[in-house]
Design a protein around this motif. Structure first.
Motif, PDB file in Angstrom:
ATOM      1  N   ARG A 432       0.776  -1.285   0.031  1.00 27.24           N
ATOM      2  CA  ARG A 432      -0.091   0.116  -0.103  1.00 27.24           C
ATOM      3  C   ARG A 432       0.683   1.200  -0.140  1.00 27.24           C
ATOM      4  N   GLN A 433       2.183   0.898   0.178  1.00 27.29           N
ATOM      5  CA  GLN A 433       3.121   2.382   0.163  1.00 27.29           C
ATOM      6  C   GLN A 433       3.243   2.993  -1.163  1.00 27.29           C
ATOM      7  N   ALA A 434       3.419   4.132  -1.009  1.00 29.09           N
ATOM      8  CA  ALA A 434       3.398   5.172  -2.337  1.00 29.09           C
ATOM      9  C   ALA A 434       4.838   4.552  -3.093  1.00 29.09           C
ATOM     10  N   ALA A 435       5.778   3.946  -2.799  1.00 27.57           N
ATOM     11  CA  ALA A 435       6.884   3.603  -3.595  1.00 27.57           C
ATOM     12  C   ALA A 435       6.386   2.583  -4.482  1.00 27.57           C
ATOM     13  N   LEU A 436       5.343   1.747  -4.145  1.00 28.34           N
ATOM     14  CA  LEU A 436       4.981   0.535  -4.980  1.00 28.34           C
ATOM     15  C   LEU A 436       3.773   0.913  -5.770  1.00 28.34           C
ATOM     16  N   ALA A 437       3.160   2.261  -5.623  1.00 30.79           N
ATOM     17  CA  ALA A 437       1.887   2.232  -6.438  1.00 30.79           C
ATOM     18  C   ALA A 437       1.871   2.132  -7.914  1.00 30.79           C
ATOM     19  N   ALA A 438       2.984   2.217  -8.467  1.00 30.66           N
ATOM     20  CA  ALA A 438       2.934   2.281  -9.747  1.00 30.66           C
ATOM     21  C   ALA A 438       3.153   0.743 -10.390  1.00 30.66           C
ATOM     22  N   TYR A 439       3.472  -0.020  -9.451  1.00 33.18           N
ATOM     23  CA  TYR A 439       3.497  -1.451  -9.925  1.00 33.18           C
ATOM     24  C   TYR A 439       2.552  -2.273  -9.161  1.00 33.18           C
ATOM     25  N   THR A 440       1.437  -1.960  -8.365  1.00 36.59           N
ATOM     26  CA  THR A 440       0.477  -2.629  -7.646  1.00 36.59           C
ATOM     27  C   THR A 440      -0.950  -2.146  -8.102  1.00 36.59           C
ATOM     28  N   GLU A 441      -0.767  -1.816  -9.678  1.00 31.61           N
ATOM     29  CA  GLU A 441      -2.404  -1.267 -10.229  1.00 31.61           C
ATOM     30  C   GLU A 441      -3.448  -2.423 -10.101  1.00 31.61           C
ATOM     31  N   LYS A 442      -3.094  -3.809 -10.215  1.00 33.29           N
ATOM     32  CA  LYS A 442      -4.038  -4.658 -10.514  1.00 33.29           C
ATOM     33  C   LYS A 442      -3.599  -5.777  -9.604  1.00 33.29           C
ATOM     34  N   PRO A 443      -4.424  -5.879  -8.615  1.00 30.87           N
ATOM     35  CA  PRO A 443      -4.244  -7.402  -7.810  1.00 30.87           C
ATOM     36  C   PRO A 443      -4.463  -8.368  -8.652  1.00 30.87           C
ATOM     37  N   HIS A 444      -3.516  -9.398  -8.665  1.00 33.75           N
ATOM     38  CA  HIS A 444      -3.619 -10.578  -9.496  1.00 33.75           C
ATOM     39  C   HIS A 444      -3.841 -11.708  -8.491  1.00 33.75           C
ATOM     40  N   LEU A 445      -2.901 -11.931  -7.485  1.00 36.33           N
ATOM     41  CA  LEU A 445      -3.242 -12.934  -6.550  1.00 36.33           C
ATOM     42  C   LEU A 445      -3.048 -12.436  -5.368  1.00 36.33           C
ATOM     43  N   VAL A 446      -4.224 -12.226  -4.562  1.00 33.68           N
ATOM     44  CA  VAL A 446      -3.941 -11.494  -3.410  1.00 33.68           C
ATOM     45  C   VAL A 446      -4.999 -12.224  -2.336  1.00 33.68           C
ATOM     46  N   PRO A 447      -4.878 -12.080  -1.159  1.00 37.87           N
ATOM     47  CA  PRO A 447      -6.085 -12.599  -0.154  1.00 37.87           C
ATOM     48  C   PRO A 447      -7.277 -11.643  -0.143  1.00 37.87           C
ATOM     49  N   GLU A 448      -8.736 -12.361   0.021  1.00 37.57           N
ATOM     50  CA  GLU A 448      -9.875 -11.728  -0.182  1.00 37.57           C
ATOM     51  C   GLU A 448      -9.930 -10.152   0.761  1.00 37.57           C
ATOM     52  N   SER A 449      -9.228 -10.471   1.789  1.00 42.14           N
ATOM     53  CA  SER A 449      -9.140  -9.158   2.677  1.00 42.14           C
ATOM     54  C   SER A 449      -7.984  -9.374   3.719  1.00 42.14           C
ATOM     55  N   ASP A 450      -7.650  -8.819   4.587  1.00 40.45           N
ATOM     56  CA  ASP A 450      -6.674  -8.692   5.490  1.00 40.45           C
ATOM     57  C   ASP A 450      -7.378  -9.426   6.873  1.00 40.45           C
ATOM     58  N   GLY A 451      -8.539 -10.020   6.728  1.00 41.56           N
ATOM     59  CA  GLY A 451      -9.166 -10.536   8.001  1.00 41.56           C
ATOM     60  C   GLY A 451      -8.410 -11.866   8.275  1.00 41.56           C
ATOM     61  N   GLU A 452      -8.473 -12.386   9.246  1.00 44.14           N
ATOM     62  CA  GLU A 452      -7.694 -13.714   9.960  1.00 44.14           C
ATOM     63  C   GLU A 452      -8.138 -14.773   8.939  1.00 44.14           C
ATOM     64  N   ALA A 453      -9.383 -14.982   8.907  1.00 46.45           N
ATOM     65  CA  ALA A 453     -10.204 -16.078   8.197  1.00 46.45           C
ATOM     66  C   ALA A 453      -9.553 -16.029   6.702  1.00 46.45           C
ATOM     67  N   ASP A 454      -9.450 -14.900   5.996  1.00 47.65           N
ATOM     68  CA  ASP A 454      -9.073 -14.825   4.636  1.00 47.65           C
ATOM     69  C   ASP A 454      -7.632 -15.255   4.631  1.00 47.65           C
ATOM     70  N   LEU A 455      -6.983 -14.600   5.323  1.00 46.73           N
ATOM     71  CA  LEU A 455      -5.375 -14.745   5.372  1.00 46.73           C
ATOM     72  C   LEU A 455      -4.868 -16.123   5.726  1.00 46.73           C
ATOM     73  N   ARG A 456      -5.778 -17.115   6.596  1.00 44.72           N
ATOM     74  CA  ARG A 456      -5.265 -18.267   6.778  1.00 44.72           C
ATOM     75  C   ARG A 456      -5.719 -18.923   5.671  1.00 44.72           C
ATOM     76  N   ASP A 457      -7.014 -18.754   5.038  1.00 41.88           N
ATOM     77  CA  ASP A 457      -7.412 -19.470   3.932  1.00 41.88           C
ATOM     78  C   ASP A 457      -6.454 -19.399   2.591  1.00 41.88           C
ATOM     79  N   TYR A 458      -6.187 -18.071   2.581  1.00 46.74           N
ATOM     80  CA  TYR A 458      -5.029 -17.842   1.464  1.00 46.74           C
ATOM     81  C   TYR A 458      -3.724 -18.597   1.899  1.00 46.74           C
ATOM     82  N   ALA A 459      -3.111 -18.510   3.001  1.00 40.56           N
ATOM     83  CA  ALA A 459      -1.837 -19.185   2.998  1.00 40.56           C
ATOM     84  C   ALA A 459      -1.960 -20.841   2.815  1.00 40.56           C
ATOM     85  N   ARG A 460      -2.995 -21.352   3.240  1.00 36.11           N
ATOM     86  CA  ARG A 460      -3.124 -22.862   2.836  1.00 36.11           C
ATOM     87  C   ARG A 460      -3.324 -23.060   1.542  1.00 36.11           C
TER      88      ARG A 460
END
Length: 571
Positions: A432-460
């Motif tokens: 989310r930092q400004a230095a990466l803004a030009a390279y994070t335009e389109k999330p391609h593979l990321v968790p559904e949210s930063d909630g605990e359940a979504d992060l655990r599911d993503y990890a597995r």
């Protein structure tokens, strides 16, 4: 059974089995003594494929004849997924196809082993001895050693932006990850390259030694078992294509085939858990229950962001970049892929429990899936993981692949998964930092949210490995502190499998240092102070599995040799 040329079994002083990171070091160091006959045996071919030497070509070696091409069996804590495990089957072993990050690990990793002669301070002189760092000599770095360590020459703007974003997110900037006083922070990784080309341990250690008349390198020869007679390793038996081959060792057999193949070879030779060996019809030589146990790795999960800027490694095949690499050894073809990263803590403790790697491309399915867009991939891996897996025999047939199960996140209390989830939160914050803004335009593979359940599911769902297996022939349970196999004379193991616990960081530098010290142990120029507590006592059986070495043997022919039969080629 015959020697490599069809005559009686050739006789050497030392047989080094496996020409990977450790084997190349040992063959080079042991053959420094002109009167010592050394034979290095490698199952794969010579390292003459151009993709070995062009850093970005490593991914093109996956699933080829230069790869053992392993997979885990169903991982019970990853929804039954099976993970791809590339391992180099070529001179240089996995140092001929790894990410080339030069990383020693944390001081506490070695000190925590509690083994005489293996503290960080004990090993630092060996790190320095092996190193030729382009920054020059210092109290913690070497210059003039065989292994070239340099700054990355890709200089991708996304790698620099990632480090800047990490600093914007509150992390410190690091200039030298191998300074023993550095604990955590982010920066660009140094790499094992020479003039922009891969400096594998075959390039660094083995090639300069090939002209020695007392060193023979046998390629395309797979060792099937260690021949043990009267409780002593006498040689090895194997095959090149359909030709049975036997080699003899008058002093020692040294196994350097890695954390998957070393326990497999010991078990095929009757050294391992006795009950399991008997079930497969393998006569027991030494009952060592921990052979193949204690398997460790660095589980990892990446975030992938696509963008519209044509700066990713997808541009590497462009004519101007091909020319630049040929003339300067720089540009995208010089990329080691994980160009930047860092270390962080998810909780208080003596050392970081997270490492990050950032790669300037769309990295999917550990590189097996072709990228479709310009992208950046980055994420955490778990350091000091508590989960333990195993390597067992699926068959007594030596050509069958071993059964590998890492059991990622199987530590019981959920600490490993919690650590990765904390790392994913850090990675999202960096994204989310400004230095990466030009390279994070389109999330391609990321968790559904930063909630605990979504992060655990993503990890597995998205956990992969960083290809850092270790621990399966560990000192203290399988080996003594001199790397000698308990209950069998004249037999040592030297590779990542000897680590009681995996070091924090990319382990090739650690394996190189371990092999450097092992060479001194074999030569008798390093001692093993004190004694090591052995947690599993070996029960020794003097019946060799199968036929022993017969005949008087013949000395190897004078002159350096690299022999590989019809399929081999000199290096």
């Amino acid at each position: 059974m015959s020697g490599p040329r069809g005559g009686p079994a050739a006789v050497y002083d030392y047989l080094v089995v496996g020409a990977g990171s450790a084997g190349c070091v040992l063959a080079a160091r042991l053959s420094e003594a002109p009167g010592v006959r050394v034979c290095l045996v490698e199952a794969g071919p010579a390292d003459d494929d151009e993709n070995v030497h062009v850093p970005l070509g490593a991914g093109r070696l996956f699933r080829t004849r230069l790869d053992w091409d392993y997979d885990t069996h169903d991982e019970p804590f990853l929804g039954g997924r099976r993970l791809y495990l590339p391992r180099g089957r070529v001179l240089g072993g996995s140092s001929s196809m790894n990410g080339m990050v030069y990383m020693r690990g944390h001081r506490s990793d070695y000190d925590g082993w509690g083994l005489p002669g293996w503290t960080f301070d004990d090993l630092l002189p060996y790190f320095i001895r092996s190193e030729d760092n382009e920054r020059g000599r210092s109290p913690v770095h070497g210059a003039g050693g065989p292994l070239s360590v340099s700054e990355g020459r890709s200089r991708n703007p996304m790698s620099t932006a990632f480090v800047e974003a990490a600093v914007q997110a509150g992390h410190t900037a690091v200039d030298d990850f191998n300074d023993p006083d550095v604990r955590e922070g982010f920066g660009l990784y140094q790499v094992t390259q020479r003039d922009g080309r891969r400096c594998s341990n075959a390039t660094a250690f083995l090639r300069p030694a090939l002209e020695r008349p007392n060193l023979t390198v046998e390629t395309n020869l797979q060792v099937h078992r260690i021949v043990v007679e009267g409780g002593r390793a006498r040689g090895v038996a194997g095959a090149r294509l359909d030709e049975a081959v036997e080699l003899r060792a008058e002093r020692e057999v040294i196994v350097c085939t890695g954390a998957y193949n070393s326990p497999q070879l010991l078990m095929l030779s009757g050294i391992g858990p006795a009950d399991e060996l008997r079930e497969l019809g393998i006569p027991v030589v030494a009952d060592l229950p921990m052979v193949g146990r204690n398997l460790q790795d660095h589980p990892s999960a990446n975030l992938v962001f696509a963008h519209s800027r044509p700066v990713s490694l997808l541009i590497a095949d462009g004519a101007e970049h091909v020319r630049r690499f040929a003339e300067e050894g720089a540009g995208p073809l010089a990329s080691n892929v994980p160009e930047a990263g860092g270390f962080a803590r998810s909780r208080s403790g003596p050392a970081p429990d997270l490492q990050f790697h950032a790669s300037p491309l769309m990295l999917l399915d550990v590189g097996l899936a072709a990228p479709t867009d310009h992208a950046i991939s980055f994420g955490p891996c778990v350091l000091g993981a508590r989960s333990r897996g195993s390597v067992t025999l699926a068959s007594p047939d030596p050509t069958a692949k071993p059964r590998i199960r890492h059991a990622y996140y199987g530590d019981g209390d959920g600490a490993d998964l919690a650590t990765l989830v904390a790392g994913l939160r850090m990675a999202l914050e960096i994204s989310r930092q400004a230095a990466l803004a030009a390279y994070t335009e389109k999330p391609h593979l990321v968790p559904e949210s930063d909630g605990e359940a979504d992060l655990r599911d993503y990890a597995r769902r998205c956990t992969q490995t960083l290809f850092h297996p270790a621990g399966t022939c560990a000192m203290g349970t399988v080996l003594d502190a001199g790397l000698r196999v308990l209950g069998v004379e004249a037999l040592r193991v030297v590779d990542a499998s000897v680590m009681p616990t995996l070091v924090r960081g990319n382990p090739n530098a650690a394996v190189t240092s371990i092999a450097e010290r092992a060479a001194d142990l074999v030569r008798g120029t390093a001692s093993v102070p004190g004694t090591v507590s052995v947690h599993n006592t070996a029960s020794v059986h003097n019946t060799a599995p199968g036929r022993g070495v017969t005949g008087s043997g013949t000395a190897p022919a004078a002159g350096a040799a690299v022999r590989g039969g019809a399929a081999g080629s000199p290096v």
